[in-house]
Design a protein around this motif. Structure first.
Motif, short mmCIF file in Angstrom:
data_model
loop_
_atom_site.label_atom_id
_atom_site.label_comp_id
_atom_site.label_asym_id
_atom_site.label_seq_id
_atom_site.Cartn_x
_atom_site.Cartn_y
_atom_site.Cartn_z
N SER A 76 0.83 -1.21 0.00
CA SER A 76 0.00 0.00 0.00
C SER A 76 0.86 1.25 0.00
N ILE A 77 1.90 1.26 0.86
CA ILE A 77 2.78 2.43 0.94
C ILE A 77 3.54 2.60 -0.38
N ALA A 78 3.98 1.47 -0.96
CA ALA A 78 4.70 1.53 -2.23
C ALA A 78 3.81 2.13 -3.32
N LEU A 79 2.51 1.78 -3.29
CA LEU A 79 1.59 2.30 -4.30
C LEU A 79 1.42 3.81 -4.18
N LEU A 80 1.51 4.34 -2.95
CA LEU A 80 1.39 5.79 -2.76
C LEU A 80 2.47 6.52 -3.56
N GLY A 81 3.64 5.91 -3.68
CA GLY A 81 4.70 6.52 -4.48
C GLY A 81 4.61 6.12 -5.94
N LEU A 82 4.25 4.86 -6.20
CA LEU A 82 4.28 4.32 -7.57
C LEU A 82 3.25 4.98 -8.47
N VAL A 83 2.05 5.22 -7.95
CA VAL A 83 0.97 5.74 -8.80
C VAL A 83 1.33 7.13 -9.34
N PRO A 84 1.70 8.11 -8.47
CA PRO A 84 2.07 9.42 -9.02
C PRO A 84 3.33 9.33 -9.88
N ALA A 85 4.31 8.53 -9.45
CA ALA A 85 5.58 8.47 -10.18
C ALA A 85 5.38 7.95 -11.60
N SER A 86 4.55 6.91 -11.76
CA SER A 86 4.40 6.33 -13.10
C SER A 86 3.51 7.20 -13.99
N ILE A 87 2.73 8.11 -13.39
CA ILE A 87 1.95 9.03 -14.22
C ILE A 87 2.84 10.20 -14.65
N ILE A 88 3.68 10.69 -13.70
CA ILE A 88 4.52 11.85 -14.01
C ILE A 88 5.66 11.46 -14.95
N THR A 89 6.35 10.37 -14.62
CA THR A 89 7.47 9.93 -15.47
C THR A 89 7.23 8.50 -15.95
N PHE B 133 -6.63 7.06 -2.78
CA PHE B 133 -5.25 7.49 -2.48
C PHE B 133 -5.19 8.22 -1.14
N TRP B 134 -5.99 9.28 -1.00
CA TRP B 134 -5.93 10.09 0.22
C TRP B 134 -6.50 9.35 1.42
N ASN B 135 -7.60 8.64 1.23
CA ASN B 135 -8.16 7.90 2.36
C ASN B 135 -7.27 6.71 2.72
N GLY B 136 -6.53 6.21 1.73
CA GLY B 136 -5.57 5.13 2.01
C GLY B 136 -4.48 5.62 2.95
N ILE B 137 -4.03 6.87 2.73
CA ILE B 137 -3.04 7.46 3.64
C ILE B 137 -3.62 7.53 5.05
N ARG B 138 -4.90 7.93 5.11
CA ARG B 138 -5.58 8.03 6.42
C ARG B 138 -5.61 6.65 7.10
N HIS B 139 -5.94 5.64 6.33
CA HIS B 139 -5.99 4.29 6.90
C HIS B 139 -4.61 3.83 7.37
N LEU B 140 -3.58 4.15 6.59
CA LEU B 140 -2.22 3.75 6.97
C LEU B 140 -1.79 4.47 8.24
N LEU B 141 -2.22 5.74 8.38
CA LEU B 141 -1.90 6.48 9.62
C LEU B 141 -2.60 5.82 10.82
N TRP B 142 -3.83 5.37 10.61
CA TRP B 142 -4.52 4.66 11.69
C TRP B 142 -3.78 3.37 12.04
N VAL B 153 -10.52 11.70 13.88
CA VAL B 153 -11.08 10.92 12.77
C VAL B 153 -11.98 11.81 11.91
N TYR B 154 -12.77 12.68 12.57
CA TYR B 154 -13.65 13.58 11.81
C TYR B 154 -12.84 14.65 11.06
N ILE B 155 -11.82 15.22 11.75
CA ILE B 155 -11.00 16.27 11.09
C ILE B 155 -10.31 15.69 9.86
N THR B 156 -9.62 14.56 10.03
CA THR B 156 -8.91 13.97 8.89
C THR B 156 -9.90 13.55 7.80
N GLY B 157 -11.10 13.17 8.20
CA GLY B 157 -12.13 12.80 7.23
C GLY B 157 -12.49 13.96 6.32
N TYR B 158 -12.74 15.14 6.93
CA TYR B 158 -13.09 16.32 6.13
C TYR B 158 -11.91 16.78 5.27
#
Lengths: 161, 174
Positions: A76-89, B133-142, B153-158
């Motif tokens: 999941s963490i790797a995808l956070l970098g891979l998705v933007p990177a493969s679109i930009i370059t 993408f953004w909510n995935g970051i939120r889940h990883l932070l959790w 949870v509400y602040i990060t949600g908005y």
């Protein structure tokens, strides 16, 4: 029960003094096995809780998930970098990495969905297993298709751009 | 009483059974207790157990008021499923379709459906990506044990919703 056992063995000996002695010692000898167990549990609290967790895990749908979980999170963490990177370059290496990571990620995600929603209590015992098998087929076919696309066509990154 | 039978059982039981006329000893026999390891419980899933006991399913989604927390969670799963569908469509389409994928994209761009319609299609494609993408970051932070109070949870949600929608609009305008 232990008392009866002692009495029986003493009956074999057929000696009253022995019987009385056995009765006297019975309480101490019955408590010994249990206290022994408790001590062992206290000695290894980690193994005790671990075995408990294992029991809970096998009772659920999936097996021990503790080893796969960090890998899932790493992808999941790797995808956070891979998705933007493969679109930009856009380049073939990133495209292939993205294909593998995306397929692994969506396979685990859809596996959770299949297990959550296509449940034996609603669909009977056969369909959930078929659905999981079908998911494996689809994931494998998609991985093959995406890699084929990367090699024979413009690649994922370019398409997204 | 039991003691007497037990004491007598081993030694004299056989002789008594032979000489017994009243038939009492056919009922009262010496009993041998044997210790056995306990049988482990049959492995059975939650659903299997409930099916065996013929329990109905309890209501779940329909009895809760929709909240931001649950809605965002469901949307995360939904967008994930949508993205999986996109990936599967692209992967299988690349192999199965007679023409190449860029050909279809060009065809779509050349078709006279208006720029706003194209933007709408782009938004439909982009929003699941940005949201997941953004909510995935939120889940990883959790998962890392951060932002777990209700307020956070509400602040990060908005914040996540704002980021997801704005970045989806930015992508679809490109």
């Amino acid at each position: 029960m232990a008392l009866a056992l002692f009495l029986r063995s003493s009956a074999r000996l057929q000696a009253l003094p022995n019987l009385s002695r056995c009765v006297q010692f019975a309480p101490s000898s019955t408590s010994r096995p249990f206290s022994h167990l408790v001590q062992q549990l206290n000695k290894n609290p980690i193994s005790a809780t671990k075995s408990k967790v294992n029991v809970i895990a096998t009772r659920g749908m999936s097996a021990d998930h503790s080893k796969l979980w960090p890998i899932e999170k790493a992808v999941s963490i790797a995808l956070l970098g891979l998705v933007p990177a493969s679109i930009i370059t856009p380049n073939p290496i990133l495209d292939n990495l993205l294909a593998v990571a995306v397929v692994a990620h969506f396979h685990w995600g859809l596996e959770a969905c299949v297990i959550d929603y296509i449940r034996p209590i609603i669909f009977g015992p056969v369909i959930p297993k078929l659905a999981l098998g079908l998911l494996y087929l689809v994931s494998a076919a998609t991985l093959g298709g995406l890699l084929y696309y990367n090699h024979n066509c413009i690649g994922i990154g370019c398409t997204a751009f | 009483m039991a003691l007497i039978f037990r004491l007598s059982g081993k030694r004299f039981g056989q002789q008594m059974l032979i000489t017994d006329k009243s038939g009492l000893f056919n009922f009262v026999r010496p009993v041998t207790l044997k210790a056995k390891p306990a049988l482990s419980e049959k492995e059975e899933g939650h659903d299997e157990r409930n099916m065996r006991l013929k329990r109905p399913q309890s209501p779940h989604l329909t009895i809760y008021a929709p909240q931001l927390t649950s809605m965002l969670s469901i949307t995360h799963r939904f967008t994930g499923m949508a993205l999986s569908a996109y990936a599967i469509a692209l992967g299988l389409g690349a192999v199965v379709l007679p023409e190449s994928i860029p050909h279809y994209i060009e065809e779509l761009e050349c078709a006279e459906i208006g720029s706003s319609c194209i933007s709408a299609i782009k938004f439909i494609l982009a929003f699941p990506i940005t949201y997941h993408f953004w909510n995935g970051i939120r889940h990883l932070l959790w998962d890392a044990g951060k932002f777990l109070t209700i307020r956070e949870v509400y602040i990060t949600g908005y914040v996540m919703l704002a980021l997801a929608i704005s970045s989806a609009i930015a992508l679809s305008a490109m």
